[in-house]
Design a protein around this motif. Structure first.
Motif, short mmCIF file in Angstrom:
data_model
loop_
_atom_site.label_atom_id
_atom_site.label_comp_id
_atom_site.label_asym_id
_atom_site.label_seq_id
_atom_site.Cartn_x
_atom_site.Cartn_y
_atom_site.Cartn_z
N PRO A 140 107.51 45.90 12.79
CA PRO A 140 106.66 45.09 13.22
C PRO A 140 105.49 45.20 12.24
O PRO A 140 105.23 46.43 12.15
N ARG A 141 104.60 44.23 12.02
CA ARG A 141 103.51 44.17 11.11
C ARG A 141 102.31 43.33 11.77
O ARG A 141 102.54 42.47 12.47
N ARG A 142 101.15 43.90 11.14
CA ARG A 142 99.87 43.34 11.90
C ARG A 142 99.20 42.70 10.51
O ARG A 142 98.11 43.21 10.24
N LEU A 143 99.67 41.75 9.89
CA LEU A 143 98.92 41.52 8.60
C LEU A 143 98.50 40.02 8.91
O LEU A 143 99.02 39.00 9.55
N ALA A 144 97.26 39.77 8.26
CA ALA A 144 96.90 38.29 8.07
C ALA A 144 97.66 37.41 7.41
O ALA A 144 98.52 37.88 6.60
N PRO A 145 97.44 35.96 7.65
CA PRO A 145 98.33 35.35 6.83
C PRO A 145 98.14 35.39 5.29
O PRO A 145 97.11 35.77 4.98
N ASN A 146 99.06 34.78 4.74
CA ASN A 146 99.05 35.00 3.28
C ASN A 146 97.73 34.22 2.75
O ASN A 146 97.37 33.02 3.22
N PRO A 147 96.99 34.73 1.77
CA PRO A 147 95.80 34.35 1.23
C PRO A 147 95.89 33.14 0.63
O PRO A 147 94.94 32.20 0.25
N ARG A 148 97.02 32.62 -0.22
CA ARG A 148 96.99 31.49 -1.30
C ARG A 148 98.39 30.62 -0.84
O ARG A 148 98.75 29.59 -1.47
N GLY A 149 99.16 30.89 0.21
CA GLY A 149 100.07 29.84 0.42
C GLY A 149 101.40 30.42 -0.13
O GLY A 149 101.59 31.39 -1.12
N LEU A 150 102.59 30.21 0.17
CA LEU A 150 103.96 30.65 -0.16
C LEU A 150 104.14 30.24 -1.58
O LEU A 150 104.82 30.91 -2.36
N LYS A 151 103.96 29.00 -2.02
CA LYS A 151 104.11 28.58 -3.46
C LYS A 151 103.42 29.49 -4.63
O LYS A 151 103.96 30.09 -5.46
N ALA A 152 102.17 29.79 -4.11
CA ALA A 152 101.22 30.66 -5.14
C ALA A 152 101.63 31.94 -5.12
O ALA A 152 101.67 32.62 -6.00
N GLN A 153 101.96 32.52 -3.79
CA GLN A 153 102.60 33.80 -3.84
C GLN A 153 103.83 34.08 -4.58
O GLN A 153 103.96 34.82 -5.28
#
Length: 370
Positions: free
Chosen positions: A309-322
Motif C-alpha cells: 500500500p502507498r500514500r502518494l498524492a495524485p499524479n501531478p500532470r495526469g495519466l497522458k502527460a505521465q
C-alpha cells in the motif's frame, strides 16, 4: 498589529539557508520519523480525532507548503481575479492590554475567496456551525518533513462552504472552504494558525502557536528553472519525498532512494532494506561513504513499492502527460508496470528520474485510493 509585504516571504538568502538545513535533516532522518514513531501512542489526533490504523496508513508526509489564500507562493501579490492579501493582525502574546492573538488575520476586504490546504495532511477537526470565537473552522494535522507534528487552523470560514470531513486526507492546494466572517470577526478574513506541539497528546488549542506566515515562508518551494522534471520534482517536494531545493539532475544517492520509497510506502520500510540489498543497509551506517543508487536498485525498489500500500498524492500532470514523459525520458510508457526494463538503462539514475517513477505509481487526480 498590522503587517505588510515585509512579513512574507523570507529573503531568498534566508530561504536558501533553511533549504540547506532541511535537506540535511531530511537525509539524516528515518523513513518513518519521530511523528510516525509516536503515532501509535496518540489516542486522538490533535486531541479530537480518534486514532486508528487507517489514519497511520493514509497520513501523508508534509514537505513543501503553500499559503492558504490568494497567490499560493506569495499572498501579497494578486492571483488572477483575487486581489492581494495582507496581514491585518499577526501573532502576539497576552498582556495587560489584551488576550493576545495566536494566528495571522489574512484579509483583502472581501469574503468568498477560496481557502486551500497549506500542506499535505489529515483533517482532524471540522466545525460547520458559526458559533464560538473561531466560528466555522477546520484543523489539519501534518507529519512534517523532519518528523515533528504540526496543526494548521483555518477559522472564520464562510457558513456552508467547508468541503472536507474529519479523517479525510488532503493535499497542498486542495480547496477546503471559503473566506468568511463567522465567529468573533468584525470583517471578512481568514484567521490562519500553525501550532507545533511539544506533547502530541494535547488538544490542538493547547499547543504552541508559531508565526504562520514565517512558518509557511520557510517551506514554500523555491523557484526552479522550468524543465521537463519540474512538475514531478515539486510533487515530490510537497509529499516530503525529496528535500526542498535539492538538485534534480544529480545522481540519486542510495539513502535518498531509500528515503523516497520508504516515505511513499504505507508500511514499515524493513522490507525495503531487503529489497534494495546489502548495500542499502551498509549505506545507513554513519561511518559509510554515501553510495549512489544503481538502476538495478531503483528497479528493485519500484517493484517492492508496487507490491505494498502507498500514500502518494495524485499524479501531478495526469495519466497522458505521465505516459509521454516516461516514454521520452525512460523509453518505457509505464515503468511501474515493467520495472525490470529499467535495469537495461545506462548511466546513473537521477532524483528527477525517481520522482517520475514514483508518480507512475500515484493515483490519478480525483482518485482517493492510496
Amino acid at each position: 498589529m498590522t503587517h505588510g509585504r515585509t512579513a512574507c516571504p523570507l529573503p531568498r538568502a534566508a530561504r536558501q539557508t533553511v533549504v540547506a538545513l532541511l535537506a540535511a535533516a531530511a537525509l539524516l532522518g528515518s523513513p518513518r520519523g519521530a511523528a510516525a514513531g509516536t503515532a501509535p501512542d496518540i489516542a486522538r489526533l490533535a486531541g479530537v480525532l480518534e486514532w486508528n490504523e487507517r489514519l497511520e496508513r493514509t497520513w501523508p508526509w508534509s514537505g513543501a507548503w503553500v499559503f492558504p489564500i490568494g497567490n499560493r507562493l506569495d499572498f501579497t501579490i494578486p492571483d488572477g481575479d483575487v486581489p492581494r492579501y495582507q496581514v491585518n493582525r499577526g501573532v502576539s502574546s497576552a498582556s495587560a492590554e489584551g488576550p493576545g492573538h495566536q494566528g495571522a488575520d489574512l484579509a483583502n476586504g472581501r469574503a468568498g475567496d477560496p481557502v486551500r490546504a497549506a500542506a499535505h495532511g489529515v483533517v482532524a477537526r471540522v466545525q460547520r456551525e458559526a458559533s464560538g470565537g473561531y466560528g466555522v473552522h477546520v484543523v489539519i494535522a501534518h507529519r512534517l518533513d523532519d518528523g515533528r507534528l504540526a496543526y494548521s487552523v483555518y477559522a472564520h470560514l464562510l457558513l456552508g462552504s467547508v468541503r472536507v470531513g474529519e479523517g479525510a486526507v488532503v493535499h497542498a492546494g486542495d480547496p477546503i472552504a471559503r473566506v468568511g466572517q463567522t465567529g468573533r470577526a468584525t470583517t471578512p478574513h481568514l484567521h490562519f494558525e500553525v501550532r507545533v506541539p511539544e506533547d502530541s497528546t494535547l488538544r490542538w488549542e493547547k499547543c504552541t502557536a508559531v508565526d504562520p506566515v514565517r512558518f509557511v515562508s520557510e517551506r514554500v518551494p523555491l523557484g526552479r528553472i522550468d524543465t521537463w522534471s519540474s512538475p514531478w520534482v515539486e510533487w515530490a517536494e510537497f509529499g516530503g519525498l525529496a528535500p526542498l531545493g535539492v538538485a534534480a539532475d544529480a545522481p540519486i544517492g542510495l539513502d535518498q532512494l531509500r528515503r523516497m520509497i520508504g516515505r511513499a510506502a504505507a508500511r514499515d520500510a524493513g522490507g525495503l532494506d531487503r529489497a534494495l540489498g546489502d548495500g542499502a543497509l551498509a549505506s545507513s551506517t554513519p561511518a559509510a561513504q554515501p553510495l549512489e543508487a544503481t538502476w538495478d536498485q531503483v528497479s528493485r525498489g519500484i517493484r517492492w513499492l508496487a507490491s505494498v500500500p502507498r500514500r502518494l498524492a495524485p499524479n501531478p500532470r495526469g495519466l497522458k502527460a505521465q505516459r509521454l514523459a516516461c516514454e521520452e525520458r525512460l523509453g518505457i510508457p509505464h515503468p511501474a508496470r515493467e520495472p525490470r526494463a529499467l535495469t537495461r538503462r545506462t548511466g546513473a539514475p537521477t532524483l528527477a528520474d525517481c520522482c517520475l517513477l514514483l508518480a507512475d505509481l500515484a493515483p490519478p487526480a480525483g482518485d482517493s485510493r492510496r
